[in-house]
Write an enzyme that holds these catalytic residues in place. Structure first.
Site, PDB file in Angstrom:
ATOM      1  N   PRO A  69       0.810  -1.222   0.000  1.00 40.40           N
ATOM      2  CA  PRO A  69       0.000   0.000   0.000  1.00 40.40           C
ATOM      3  C   PRO A  69       0.848   1.280   0.000  1.00 40.40           C
ATOM      4  O   PRO A  69       1.828   1.392   0.738  1.00 40.40           O
ATOM      5  CB  PRO A  69      -0.812  -0.104   1.299  1.00 40.40           C
ATOM      6  CG  PRO A  69      -0.869  -1.565   1.585  1.00 40.40           C
ATOM      7  CD  PRO A  69       0.442  -2.119   1.105  1.00 40.40           C
ATOM      8  N   CYS A  70       0.410   2.238  -0.812  1.00 35.53           N
ATOM      9  CA  CYS A  70       1.199   3.467  -0.982  1.00 35.53           C
ATOM     10  C   CYS A  70       0.630   4.668  -0.231  1.00 35.53           C
ATOM     11  O   CYS A  70       1.220   5.746  -0.279  1.00 35.53           O
ATOM     12  CB  CYS A  70       1.310   3.810  -2.465  1.00 35.53           C
ATOM     13  SG  CYS A  70      -0.266   4.322  -3.211  1.00 35.53           S
ATOM     14  N   GLN A  71      -0.505   4.500   0.455  1.00 29.88           N
ATOM     15  CA  GLN A  71      -1.196   5.661   1.022  1.00 29.88           C
ATOM     16  C   GLN A  71      -0.307   6.540   1.895  1.00 29.88           C
ATOM     17  O   GLN A  71      -0.459   7.759   1.898  1.00 29.88           O
ATOM     18  CB  GLN A  71      -2.411   5.222   1.852  1.00 29.88           C
ATOM     19  CG  GLN A  71      -3.521   4.639   1.024  1.00 29.88           C
ATOM     20  CD  GLN A  71      -3.439   3.124   0.952  1.00 29.88           C
ATOM     21  OE1 GLN A  71      -2.375   2.538   0.988  1.00 29.88           O
ATOM     22  NE2 GLN A  71      -4.593   2.489   0.829  1.00 29.88           N
TER      23      GLN A  71
END
Length: 196
Positions: A69-71
């Site tokens: 995940p890049c959030q």
């Protein structure tokens, strides 16, 4: 190679790897909508819902692919860094690698992780890989280089215990056969275009 896809999403990495001749042995994805797409794309592949409960990879796993995940490490997100609750899940990849002897790893994410917190995210990832005995190399690729009318840079990191990752990432470079003039046409990724 036999591939395990962690954070598989809708299987973009794994689909590309299959088209290159590799075989997907296991997919891990928690999102139910993404799982519906995975079941359609990979009908014979087992899907493990929550990789946090995964301990044993299929026998003969050659490559773990993980687009974590890049959030927390994206310009479009909160830039909390690698300790954020979403992007910090990359540490589960290292847990799984410690529990299973896997010769190769492919990690994909936003290129901003190189700059965020003066490169702390990248240092964390490469340090963990080195502790596990991997050599690594990375390359930033832009979707525009593949004929798409969109600038979207992604970082690809290959780590290996068996081969020199640099040679894999840099082999086969060719000049584009035809030049596309995108001037005057919108081609940025809508969250980050104009930010840098």
């Amino acid at each position: 190679m036999n591939v395990v896809g962690l954070f598989a999403g809708i299987g973009g990495l794994e689909l590309g790897l299959e088209r290159a001749g590799h075989r997907t042995a296991l997919l891990c994805e928690i999102d139910s909508a993404a799982n519906a797409v995975l079941r359609a794309r990979f009908p014979s592949v087992r899907i493990h819902q929550d990789f946090r409960t995964l301990t044993k990879l299929p026998k003969g796993t050659d490559l773990v692919a993980a687009g974590f995940p890049c959030q927390d490490i994206s310009q479009a997100g909160g830039t909390k860094g690698i300790s954020g609750k979403n992007s910090g899940l990359v540490n589960e990849v290292f847990r799984i690698l410690r529990q299973n002897d896997v010769p190769h790893v492919l990690i994909e994410n936003v290129s901003f992780m190189l700059a965020l917190d003066r490169g702390h995210v990248m240092r964390h990832i490469t340090h963990e890989l080195e502790k596990l005995g991997y050599r690594w190399a990375y390359r930033v690729l832009d979707s525009m280089a593949f004929g798409l009318p969109q600038r979207r840079q992604r970082l690809f990191l290959i780590a290996s215990k068996m081969v020199e990752p640099f040679e894999l990432l840099m082999s086969g470079n060719v000049e584009p056969q035809e030049s596309v003039d995108w001037r005057g046409r919108a081609c940025g990724f809508y969250w980050t275009e104009g930010v840098r």
